[in-house]
Design an enzyme around this catalytic site. Structure first.
Site, PDB file in Angstrom:
ATOM      1  N   SER A  91      29.203  -4.058 -36.074  1.00  0.00           N
ATOM      2  CA  SER A  91      28.721  -4.213 -34.700  1.00  0.00           C
ATOM      3  C   SER A  91      28.645  -2.930 -33.888  1.00  0.00           C
ATOM      4  CB  SER A  91      29.574  -5.232 -33.947  1.00  0.00           C
ATOM      5  OG  SER A  91      29.114  -6.528 -34.198  1.00  0.00           O
ATOM      6  N   PHE A 155      26.799 -21.842 -41.577  1.00  0.00           N
ATOM      7  CA  PHE A 155      26.400 -20.452 -41.807  1.00  0.00           C
ATOM      8  C   PHE A 155      27.600 -19.636 -42.294  1.00  0.00           C
ATOM      9  CE2 PHE A 155      25.802 -16.088 -40.259  1.00  0.00           C
ATOM     10  CZ  PHE A 155      24.555 -15.788 -40.766  1.00  0.00           C
ATOM     11  N   TYR A 196      31.156 -12.879 -26.741  1.00  0.00           N
ATOM     12  CA  TYR A 196      30.594 -11.942 -27.707  1.00  0.00           C
ATOM     13  C   TYR A 196      29.726 -12.711 -28.693  1.00  0.00           C
ATOM     14  CZ  TYR A 196      30.475  -7.774 -30.644  1.00  0.00           C
ATOM     15  OH  TYR A 196      30.070  -6.671 -31.352  1.00  0.00           O
ATOM     16  N   SER A 197      28.448 -12.343 -28.771  1.00  0.00           N
ATOM     17  CA  SER A 197      27.512 -13.132 -29.562  1.00  0.00           C
ATOM     18  C   SER A 197      26.466 -12.238 -30.219  1.00  0.00           C
ATOM     19  CB  SER A 197      26.798 -14.164 -28.670  1.00  0.00           C
ATOM     20  OG  SER A 197      25.799 -14.844 -29.390  1.00  0.00           O
ATOM     21  N   ASN A 198      26.405 -12.282 -31.544  1.00  0.00           N
ATOM     22  CA  ASN A 198      25.376 -11.534 -32.262  1.00  0.00           C
ATOM     23  C   ASN A 198      23.980 -12.025 -31.926  1.00  0.00           C
ATOM     24  OD1 ASN A 198      27.183  -9.872 -33.647  1.00  0.00           O
ATOM     25  ND2 ASN A 198      27.502 -11.388 -35.249  1.00  0.00           N
ATOM     26  N   GLY A 345      32.961  -1.968 -35.122  1.00  0.00           N
ATOM     27  CA  GLY A 345      32.374  -3.055 -35.879  1.00  0.00           C
ATOM     28  C   GLY A 345      33.069  -3.324 -37.185  1.00  0.00           C
TER      29      GLY A 345
END
Length: 392
Positions: A91, A155, A196-198, A345
């Protein structure tokens, strides 16, 4: 599978702990020169006591520099860690993605108050979502409320144990990743909290592509990599291999065993991470990038101010303690009271941390080529480098 810093999903977020706020004040410079012997001891302890396969750290501090290492790049051959190695940065990719967006804002091609609906009409809708209410700024500072696709149970399951081997070469499109996230309702209204979100950064990169008519990787190259001469940094897309000298990336693949088997996860397709966590780099390139980004040599002053404007990271899902998040960078207050800036990350077989002074003149980049070593390793390094001896 999942990506990066929150990309190892629930377990990784737990390991890391793993309402808008004001600009954080830069930390005062330490009154004494850092003790690099203490930094080296922290590296040695990461291997001897923490069980890391290998670890590197590179420091820049004005005209001087320092590099240290411990452990192995390859545990089978005993090859030592080296300064020029490439590794997956997880990240920390988000700092690059945000820089691309902010450069496009400076060019007048995007606005931070642009909505998702303006650029991606009809995509973020239903299940409680309204793309007309979510701005580009909220994507970059994780206040959009959009669910992190990496926390979707089905997922995530594809990246655990034997399932990882069956799915290591699977390709995901950005649209697929977004739709996995949007299948879950938001946890709060846009702007009301931090999550927090990709998915946020996948959406931001999709907006880059819509605004420019070019592939995100091409814009990354044009706006960041070429100007800074980051020759060993790249977004591999669906390619599963690393292009240059690199450490093996060792992973437990989320085993719940008390003494889990360790697997070589070096080769994999990271399209599941893309603009949220897919970049490959080196300690030297990360030092150069964050030095330019924090030091105002990549962004104009207006966009620099936006980048440094932070929000609290308290929200429905715990994140790294003592932090505030800006646009692609975060600040972290160390136990001694010093504040450092940068990004970090994790992905399968790799943890990366780049943090330093507000002006980017004093930086430390470290990488561990095993994913069971956590934040404690990096906190020790940051304390050794940025906290005066008497304050530790």
């Amino acid at each position: 599978m999942n990506s990066s810093f929150s990309a190892k999903a629930g377990p990784l977020i737990a390991a890391m702990t793993l309402a808008c706020g004001a600009l954080s004040a830069p930390a005062a410079a330490a009154p004494s020169r850092p003790d690099r012997a203490a930094v080296q001891r922290a590296l040695d302890d990461a291997v001897a006591k923490g069980g890391a396969p290998g670890i590197v750290a590179e420091v820049s501090d004005g005209p001087g520099g320092w590099f240290g290492s411990a452990g192995a790049s390859d545990t089978a051959t005993g090859q030592k860690r080296r300064q020029s190695e490439q590794f997956r940065i997880g990240s920390a990719t988000k700092a690059f993605t945000a820089a691309v967006v902010l450069r496009l804002v400076a060019e007048g091609r995007l606005g931070l108050d642009d909505t998702v609906e303006q650029w991606l009409p009809g995509l973020v809708a239903g299940s409680g979502y309204d793309g007309r209410e979510i701005t580009l700024r909220q994507l970059l500072n994780h206040t959009s409320g959009v669910f992190n696709y990496g926390n979707d149970a089905e997922f995530f399951k594809k990246g655990v144990g034997a399932e990882w081997f069956r799915n290591r070469y699977a390709t995901y499109t950005p649209e697929q990743l977004v739709r996995i996230g949007l299948a879950h309702p938001p946890l709060f209204a846009p702007g009301e909290a931090f999550l927090y979100s990709n998915t946020n950064y996948v959406l931001a990169a999709m907006i880059v592509e819509k605004a420019t008519g070019r592939d995100f990787g091409a814009e990354l190259d044009r706006l960041v990599l070429r100007p800074l001469k980051l020759d060993r940094t790249y977004l591999p897309g669906t390619g599963p291999t690393l292009r240059g000298p690199h450490p093996r990336h060792y992973s437990t693949l989320f085993s719940s065993d008390t003494q889990p088997a360790i697997h070589d996860a070096t080769e994999m397709n990271q399209s599941f991470a893309w603009a949220a966590g897919g970049i490959v780099s080196t300690t030297g390139d990360l030092q150069r990038f964050f030095g330019a980004l924090l030091g105002g040599r990549l962004l104009p002053a207006e966009q620099q101010r936006e980048m440094f404007t932070t929000v609290e990271t308290r929200g429905p899902v715990p994140w790294i303690p003592d932090t505030r998040y800006g646009l692609g960078v975060f600040s972290q207050t160390l136990p001694c009271g010093a504040t450092v800036w940068g990004n970090a990350g994790a992905t399968y077989g790799s943890w990366t941390y780049t943090m330093g002074s507000h002006d980017g003149k004093h930086l430390l980049t470290s990488q561990v080529n095993g994913d069971w070593s956590g934040l404690g390793v990096f906190n020790g390094l940051l304390t050794a480098e940025f906290c005066p001896t008497g304050s530790r």
